[in-house]
Design a protein around this motif. Structure first.
Motif, PDB file in Angstrom:
ATOM      1  N   LYS A 160      12.871  47.291  60.673  1.00  0.00           N
ATOM      2  CA  LYS A 160      12.044  48.018  59.701  1.00  0.00           C
ATOM      3  C   LYS A 160      11.696  47.115  58.526  1.00  0.00           C
ATOM      4  N   ALA A 161      12.695  46.347  58.071  1.00  0.00           N
ATOM      5  CA  ALA A 161      12.446  45.418  56.956  1.00  0.00           C
ATOM      6  C   ALA A 161      11.379  44.406  57.338  1.00  0.00           C
ATOM      7  N   ALA A 162      11.429  43.931  58.578  1.00  0.00           N
ATOM      8  CA  ALA A 162      10.460  42.939  59.039  1.00  0.00           C
ATOM      9  C   ALA A 162       9.037  43.500  58.993  1.00  0.00           C
ATOM     10  N   VAL A 163       8.871  44.751  59.410  1.00  0.00           N
ATOM     11  CA  VAL A 163       7.543  45.360  59.409  1.00  0.00           C
ATOM     12  C   VAL A 163       7.022  45.510  57.968  1.00  0.00           C
ATOM     13  N   ILE A 164       7.904  45.869  57.045  1.00  0.00           N
ATOM     14  CA  ILE A 164       7.480  45.998  55.641  1.00  0.00           C
ATOM     15  C   ILE A 164       7.076  44.637  55.083  1.00  0.00           C
ATOM     16  N   PHE A 165       7.847  43.592  55.402  1.00  0.00           N
ATOM     17  CA  PHE A 165       7.472  42.241  54.964  1.00  0.00           C
ATOM     18  C   PHE A 165       6.101  41.865  55.523  1.00  0.00           C
ATOM     19  N   ALA A 166       5.842  42.234  56.762  1.00  0.00           N
ATOM     20  CA  ALA A 166       4.543  41.922  57.381  1.00  0.00           C
ATOM     21  C   ALA A 166       3.412  42.677  56.685  1.00  0.00           C
ATOM     22  N   LEU A 167       3.673  43.922  56.276  1.00  0.00           N
ATOM     23  CA  LEU A 167       2.671  44.696  55.538  1.00  0.00           C
ATOM     24  C   LEU A 167       2.413  44.106  54.157  1.00  0.00           C
ATOM     25  N   TYR A 168       3.409  43.418  53.630  1.00  0.00           N
ATOM     26  CA  TYR A 168       3.274  42.810  52.304  1.00  0.00           C
ATOM     27  C   TYR A 168       2.449  41.527  52.356  1.00  0.00           C
ATOM     28  N   ALA A 169       2.380  40.893  53.513  1.00  0.00           N
ATOM     29  CA  ALA A 169       1.747  39.579  53.656  1.00  0.00           C
ATOM     30  C   ALA A 169       0.299  39.510  53.159  1.00  0.00           C
ATOM     31  N   PRO A 170      -0.542  40.547  53.354  1.00  0.00           N
ATOM     32  CA  PRO A 170      -1.921  40.440  52.837  1.00  0.00           C
ATOM     33  C   PRO A 170      -2.001  40.379  51.310  1.00  0.00           C
ATOM     34  N   TYR A 171      -0.944  40.815  50.617  1.00  0.00           N
ATOM     35  CA  TYR A 171      -0.943  40.827  49.153  1.00  0.00           C
ATOM     36  C   TYR A 171      -0.354  39.554  48.560  1.00  0.00           C
ATOM     37  N   ALA A 172       0.738  39.064  49.154  1.00  0.00           N
ATOM     38  CA  ALA A 172       1.401  37.871  48.623  1.00  0.00           C
ATOM     39  C   ALA A 172       2.387  37.358  49.670  1.00  0.00           C
ATOM     40  N   ARG A 173       3.112  36.312  49.309  1.00  0.00           N
ATOM     41  CA  ARG A 173       4.029  35.667  50.258  1.00  0.00           C
ATOM     42  C   ARG A 173       5.308  36.477  50.399  1.00  0.00           C
ATOM     43  N   PRO A 174       5.694  36.855  51.610  1.00  0.00           N
ATOM     44  CA  PRO A 174       6.904  37.675  51.823  1.00  0.00           C
ATOM     45  C   PRO A 174       8.184  37.012  51.320  1.00  0.00           C
ATOM     46  N   GLU A 175       8.266  35.665  51.369  1.00  0.00           N
ATOM     47  CA  GLU A 175       9.490  35.004  50.915  1.00  0.00           C
ATOM     48  C   GLU A 175       9.703  35.193  49.420  1.00  0.00           C
ATOM     49  N   ILE A 176       8.602  35.320  48.657  1.00  0.00           N
ATOM     50  CA  ILE A 176       8.738  35.580  47.221  1.00  0.00           C
ATOM     51  C   ILE A 176       9.271  36.993  47.002  1.00  0.00           C
ATOM     52  N   LEU A 177       8.766  37.948  47.779  1.00  0.00           N
ATOM     53  CA  LEU A 177       9.281  39.315  47.692  1.00  0.00           C
ATOM     54  C   LEU A 177      10.764  39.347  48.020  1.00  0.00           C
ATOM     55  N   LEU A 178      11.182  38.580  49.013  1.00  0.00           N
ATOM     56  CA  LEU A 178      12.606  38.533  49.375  1.00  0.00           C
ATOM     57  C   LEU A 178      13.445  38.069  48.193  1.00  0.00           C
ATOM     58  N   GLN A 179      12.996  37.040  47.489  1.00  0.00           N
ATOM     59  CA  GLN A 179      13.740  36.538  46.341  1.00  0.00           C
ATOM     60  C   GLN A 179      13.797  37.578  45.227  1.00  0.00           C
ATOM     61  N   GLN A 180      12.696  38.294  45.005  1.00  0.00           N
ATOM     62  CA  GLN A 180      12.684  39.344  43.987  1.00  0.00           C
ATOM     63  C   GLN A 180      13.648  40.468  44.338  1.00  0.00           C
ATOM     64  N   LEU A 181      13.676  40.829  45.610  1.00  0.00           N
ATOM     65  CA  LEU A 181      14.591  41.879  46.045  1.00  0.00           C
ATOM     66  C   LEU A 181      16.046  41.442  45.900  1.00  0.00           C
ATOM     67  N   LYS A 182      16.323  40.172  46.195  1.00  0.00           N
ATOM     68  CA  LYS A 182      17.689  39.649  46.022  1.00  0.00           C
ATOM     69  C   LYS A 182      18.138  39.790  44.582  1.00  0.00           C
ATOM     70  N   GLN A 183      17.249  39.400  43.649  1.00  0.00           N
ATOM     71  CA  GLN A 183      17.580  39.480  42.231  1.00  0.00           C
ATOM     72  C   GLN A 183      17.779  40.923  41.798  1.00  0.00           C
ATOM     73  N   ALA A 184      16.920  41.817  42.259  1.00  0.00           N
ATOM     74  CA  ALA A 184      17.027  43.225  41.882  1.00  0.00           C
ATOM     75  C   ALA A 184      18.320  43.836  42.396  1.00  0.00           C
TER      76      ALA A 184
END
Length: 541
Positions: free
Chosen positions: A85-109
């Motif tokens: 499920k997480a993978a699909v959400i990361f894929a949906l995020y890809a048209p907006y920005a880089r998924p690896e950046i979102l991963l880092q933000q989620l880690k910090q949060a």
């Protein structure tokens, strides 16, 4: 990677669920799936369902419900919050920005959230105690520290998201806390309402701190500015009504505790959209009839300032609250109408912002102390050159009020000219109101403003007064249109020429017009399209 792009609000909802519900290990593995291209066949069905395939040890079918995430499913045996499920959400995020950046933000949060939970657990307060505290409704005879503790209890664990926004928190706090004091005596009720606002401001600062490393950071930044403005508007309404004399005589301990709390919040030197120093100075201004309290606070500020100065002389870094201390100390000089001494105290400020001193301009305006207002406006002038546009607007508005009480406006005009082009709209409006039409036309010409971009009412006013003033404005506009060398520009030039012809006729100078149009057609004889437009206008044979 993906052509499907879902609405941003739906994506933010999914990201919120990732932060709240998923384990960090599931998020990391989900990103690896996307990185390795293992998410396929993503499509939107039934308007609110995302269907996709995740290729792991086997092929898994993933369905994400965009309205109720709990209804989402995956055919893997991992559970509700799996890496697929997480993978699909990361894929949906890809048209907006880089998924690896979102991963880092989620880690910090997630890290921030974990630290908060540990801090709350370390307090040693049991759930039963918290529940009991929540049941203790504030009373008028309690001290403000107990009110603030109750506020904190009421909103314990309150977190923000796109659905649970900072604006909603503001209204929730106002609607649930202010009615508590609705039947109290007026003066203590007003003090209670002030504490509600202080709580909101303090809580918003906490939200900002907690979200710095999350994807909500930019959203929080814009939202907090809106709340800061709302709080300031409420304070501007509340503080003038507060009967501080009655509060001081009837509730002295509550007032003293309020001043201590506000001093801690306003003088800590932290960067915040909340205007703590404005609240601090406004409240102390209401206490002009309390000499003992004023003397005590001044001595405290002088000690803090001396300590800050000594720290600086030892070669250490200056304390971050040094500017706040100086501004607070200078305020007591302003209260005694010793403005020059106040400004002398403010000379060492590391950062001088115009908005920090609008409090004084407003006070002088209300009391019609125009000379004091002008002195502060002159002092603020270097700062205004780098101020935001809204601050510039406020600055110019106050100066226009002050200059209207002066024998002449020479200084005002010099300031407006010095700050051009940022003051163009203020200056052009003033010239029109004062009927300085020649200067108004000169300003438009120097800024290369076309007549089509000016208010027709302004042009008609100048025309009625003296149409000859508009001739150079229209001549410049014609030349600029011709210089663009295209058919549309030539047609616009014809409109300007019609105006010019009308002005020359009105002025009784048709022969000058005939000479001008002849010279114009001769000079641009090689521009075939222009010549055609001139013939359509019947200005050349």
């Amino acid at each position: 990677m993906l052509k499907l792009q879902i609405p941003k609000n739906r994506l933010n909802y999914l990201i919120e669920r990732m932060q709240q519900d998923f384990e960090l290990s599931a998020l990391e593995r989900g990103w690896q799936y996307v990185h390795k291209g293992r998410v396929k066949d993503i499509e939107l069905r039934h308007g609110m369902e995302i269907h996709a395939q995740a290729h792991g040890a086997e092929l898994y079918e993933v369905i994400l419900d965009l309205e109720q995430f709990a209804k989402s499913s995956c055919t893997c045996p991992k559970g509700k919050y799996c890496q697929h499920k997480a993978a699909v959400i990361f894929a949906l995020y890809a048209p907006y920005a880089r998924p690896e950046i979102l991963l880092q933000q989620l880690k910090q949060a997630i890290l921030v959230k974990s630290r908060q939970q540990q801090t709350r657990a370390a307090t040693g307060s049991t759930k039963a105690e918290k529940k009991a505290d929540r049941l203790e409704t504030p009373q008028a005879d309690q001290l403000p520290v107990q009110w603030q503790r109750f506020f904190d209890q009421q909103f314990y664990g309150y977190s923000l998201s796109q659905q649970n926004s900072i604006e909603l928190f503001y209204h929730a706090a106002q609607d649930s806390l202010r009615p508590i004091a609705s039947k109290w005596e007026t003066s203590i009720r007003q003090l209670f309402e002030l504490h509600v606002l202080l709580f909101v401001m303090r809580k918003v600062e906490q939200f900002i701190s907690d979200s710095k490393a999350s994807y909500l950071a930019s959203y929080m930044d814009s939202g907090s500015k809106i709340i800061a403005k709302l709080c300031q508007e409420q304070l501007d309404l509340l503080l003038p009504q507060m009967d501080c004399k009655q509060i001081a005589s009837g509730y002295p301990e509550a007032l003293d505790e309020t001043l201590v709390l506000l001093g801690e919040l306003a003088l800590n030197g932290s960067s915040s959209p909340m205007q703590w120093l404005v609240v601090y100075r406004s409240l102390w201004w209401k206490l002009e009839g309390q000499p003992k309290r004023l003397t005590k606070e001044r001595k405290r500020l002088e000690q803090l300032a001396t300590k800050a100065s000594a720290t600086n002389q030892t070669g250490k870094n200056e304390p971050s609250n040094r500017d706040s201390i100086l501004m607070a100390l200078a305020h007591f000089q302003v209260m005694e109408q010793r403005d020059e001494e106040a400004r002398a105290l403010l000379l060492p400020l590391a950062k001088k912002e115009a908005r920090d001193f609008f409090l004084y301009l407003h006070r002088f305006y209300e009391e019609q102390q125009w000379e004091r207002m002008l002195d502060w406006l002159r002092w603020l002038l270097p700062t205004i050159q780098r101020a935001q546009q809204e601050e510039l607007r406020i600055f110019c508005t106050y100066w226009m009020e002050a200059v209207s009480r002066q024998p002449d406006d020479n200084e005002w005009v010099e300031v407006m000219v010095a700050l051009l082009p940022r003051t163009y709209y203020f200056y052009t409006s003033y010239l029109m109101k004062s009927e300085r039409f020649r200067s108004w036309v000169d300003l438009q010409i120097s800024n290369r403003v076309s007549p089509i971009d000016l208010y027709s009412a302004d042009l008609k006013l100048v025309e009625a007064k003296n149409p000859s003033l508009l001739l150079p404005l229209y001549h410049q506009a014609v030349e600029r249109c011709i210089a663009e060398k295209n058919r549309n520009s030539y047609k616009l030039a014809m409109k300007y020429l019609k105006k010019l012809q009308a002005y020359y006729t009105k002025l009784g100078k048709p022969q000058i017009w005939d000479e001008y149009i002849y010279l114009l057609s001769t000079r641009y004889s090689r521009l075939r399209a222009l010549q055609e437009e001139l013939r359509k206008g019947k200005w050349i044979p």
